[in-house]
Every structure is written in C-alpha cells, then in structure tokens.
Design a protein around this motif. Structure first.
Motif, PDB file in Angstrom:
ATOM      1  N   ILE A   1      -5.035   5.553   2.816  1.00 22.17           N
ATOM      2  CA  ILE A   1      -4.158   4.381   2.928  1.00 22.17           C
ATOM      3  C   ILE A   1      -3.658   4.234   4.363  1.00 22.17           C
ATOM      4  CG2 ILE A   1      -1.900   3.450   2.244  1.00 22.17           C
ATOM      5  CD1 ILE A   1      -4.150   3.031   0.177  1.00 22.17           C
ATOM      6  N   GLN A   2      -3.268   5.333   4.997  1.00 20.51           N
ATOM      7  CA  GLN A   2      -2.808   5.269   6.392  1.00 20.51           C
ATOM      8  C   GLN A   2      -3.919   4.766   7.311  1.00 20.51           C
ATOM      9  OE1 GLN A   2       0.339   5.472   7.437  1.00 20.51           O
ATOM     10  NE2 GLN A   2       0.760   5.704   5.263  1.00 20.51           N
ATOM     11  N   LYS A   3      -5.135   5.216   7.071  1.00 12.90           N
ATOM     12  CA  LYS A   3      -6.274   4.748   7.861  1.00 12.90           C
ATOM     13  C   LYS A   3      -6.500   3.260   7.633  1.00 12.90           C
ATOM     14  CE  LYS A   3     -11.110   5.671   8.849  1.00 12.90           C
ATOM     15  NZ  LYS A   3     -12.307   6.422   8.514  1.00 12.90           N
TER      16      LYS A   3
ATOM     17  N   GLU B   1      -6.105  -2.382   9.397  1.00 15.39           N
ATOM     18  CA  GLU B   1      -5.577  -3.732   9.155  1.00 15.39           C
ATOM     19  C   GLU B   1      -4.717  -4.184  10.337  1.00 15.39           C
ATOM     20  OE1 GLU B   1      -5.948  -5.946   6.614  1.00 15.39           O
ATOM     21  OE2 GLU B   1      -7.360  -4.673   5.546  1.00 15.39           O
ATOM     22  N   ASP B   2      -3.914  -3.276  10.875  1.00 13.72           N
ATOM     23  CA  ASP B   2      -3.064  -3.598  12.029  1.00 13.72           C
ATOM     24  C   ASP B   2      -3.923  -3.955  13.241  1.00 13.72           C
ATOM     25  OD1 ASP B   2      -0.742  -3.887  13.605  1.00 13.72           O
ATOM     26  OD2 ASP B   2      -0.800  -1.785  14.208  1.00 13.72           O
TER      27      ASP B   2
ATOM     28  N   LEU C   1       0.826  -1.209   0.000  1.00 18.28           N
ATOM     29  CA  LEU C   1       0.000   0.000   0.000  1.00 18.28           C
ATOM     30  C   LEU C   1       0.863   1.263   0.000  1.00 18.28           C
ATOM     31  CD1 LEU C   1      -2.777  -1.138   2.497  1.00 18.28           C
ATOM     32  CD2 LEU C   1      -3.029  -0.806   0.036  1.00 18.28           C
ATOM     33  N   ASN C   2       1.912   1.260   0.808  1.00 19.19           N
ATOM     34  CA  ASN C   2       2.803   2.425   0.860  1.00 19.19           C
ATOM     35  C   ASN C   2       3.571   2.594  -0.447  1.00 19.19           C
ATOM     36  OD1 ASN C   2       2.256   3.607   3.389  1.00 19.19           O
ATOM     37  ND2 ASN C   2       3.455   2.033   4.419  1.00 19.19           N
TER      38      ASN C   2
ATOM     39  N   ASN D   1      -2.883  13.595  -1.419  1.00 16.63           N
ATOM     40  CA  ASN D   1      -2.957  13.722   0.050  1.00 16.63           C
ATOM     41  C   ASN D   1      -4.147  12.945   0.609  1.00 16.63           C
ATOM     42  OD1 ASN D   1      -0.673  15.334   0.178  1.00 16.63           O
ATOM     43  ND2 ASN D   1      -1.826  17.251   0.193  1.00 16.63           N
ATOM     44  N   ASN D   2      -5.294  13.049  -0.042  1.00 23.80           N
ATOM     45  CA  ASN D   2      -6.488  12.304   0.400  1.00 23.80           C
ATOM     46  C   ASN D   2      -6.261  10.792   0.310  1.00 23.80           C
ATOM     47  OD1 ASN D   2      -7.810  14.727   0.853  1.00 23.80           O
ATOM     48  ND2 ASN D   2      -8.941  14.672  -1.074  1.00 23.80           N
TER      49      ASN D   2
END
Length: 178
Positions: free
Chosen positions: A109-111, A116-117, A58-59, A103-104
């Motif tokens: 992706i961070q969310k 997932e974590d 994802l990153n 940015n959105n």
C-alpha cells in the motif's frame, strides 16, 4: 582599393546594426518560478485533494486490518492459558502468518501511495510544461528558464519573471477544461 573600402565599411555598419538589434531582441532571458507555478496552479489543488482522499482510503484499510489483528492477538493472550500446547503453537503460527501478511500488505500500500503521488505530480508538471512551451512559442521566447529555489537562477530582474502571466493563463485554461 579606396573604392572597395567604402562599400565594405557601409556593409560592416549595416551588419553591425542588424546584429545589434537581432541579438537584443532575440536574446531576452526570461524565467518562471516553478514552485510558485506548482502552488498557484488550481489543478495542483484538485489533484492533491484526490490523491489525499485515495491515500486516506488505502491507509484506512491497513488500519482496519491492523486493529483486527491486534484484537485477535489480545483474544489469544486471554485464552492461551486454557489452550493445549498444540493449540498454542497453531494459534501462534496463524498470528505470525497474519502479521507477516499484514506487513506485506502495508508495504504494498505504501508503494502504491508513492506511485500514485508521483503520477499525480507528474500530471501537473506535464500540464505546466506544455503550457509554458506553448506560451514561449506564442510570445516569441527562445528560452524560458525554470527557477526552483535550488540556485539555478540566483538573480533576475522582476521584468524577466513570467510566473504570474503564465499562472493566470494556466489557470484560465484549466477552468476552461472543467
């Protein structure tokens, strides 16, 4: 009155002995070190590896889009001297929109990575909790405390620590499921 006190005394002694043995066997306090269980449980390693792979992918997508946007910005800066005012405004608007979208997307992706974590960690915690519950039932424990290093169990005799026993069983059960 004398005839009644002897049977009451015997009853009191029997009741005292019963209570003493019952409370001694049923009130044994035991605990597990939750951090050691999390670290030593083999499924934790598998789940973390899967999560890290997914997070890297994802990153990498975000990084790729960021590089594309930066290349487009560099190209704009090289060519802007040859552009008309209208072309400059249009290109700036396009770059600004792309940056906002990027940015959105990055925030989304961070969310997603955080969710997932959390989901992966909860899966491992559920496994551990289910196993500890069954272990407690099978071995006649009324309560198994969880120590996590946060001060909820400040001292306990090593005999009261079930961590290694539970960890061995938990890993054996996991290996059996693979």
């Amino acid at each position: 009155m004398n005839k009644l006190s002897f049977p009451l005394a015997i009853l009191a002694i029997v009741l005292s002995i019963f209570t003493f043995f019952y409370l001694n066997t049923s009130s044994e306090l035991v605990y597990v070190d939750v951090n050691k269980l999390m670290e030593g449980y083999e499924r934790t390693k598998v789940v973390r590896a899967d999560f890290e792979t997914k997070a890297k992918t994802l990153n990498a997508n975000v990084d790729s889009l960021m590089v594309d946007w930066q290349n487009e910005l560099k190209l704009y800066e090289k060519e802007r001297s040859s552009m008309s005012k209208k072309e400059l405004e249009l290109k700036q608007q396009i770059l600004s929109n792309k940056q906002q979208q990027l940015n959105n997307y990055q925030q989304a992706i961070q969310k997603q990575i955080q969710e997932e974590d959390k989901k992966a960690t909860q899966t491992v915690i559920n496994d551990i909790n289910d196993y500890v519950k069954e272990f407690g039932k099978d071995n006649g424990f009324k309560i198994i405390f969880g120590a996590s290093g946060g001060g909820n169990i400040m001292y306990a005799d090593d005999v009261s620590d079930l961590t290694e026993d539970i960890l061995k069983g938990l890993n054996a059960e996991f290996r059996g499921k693979e």
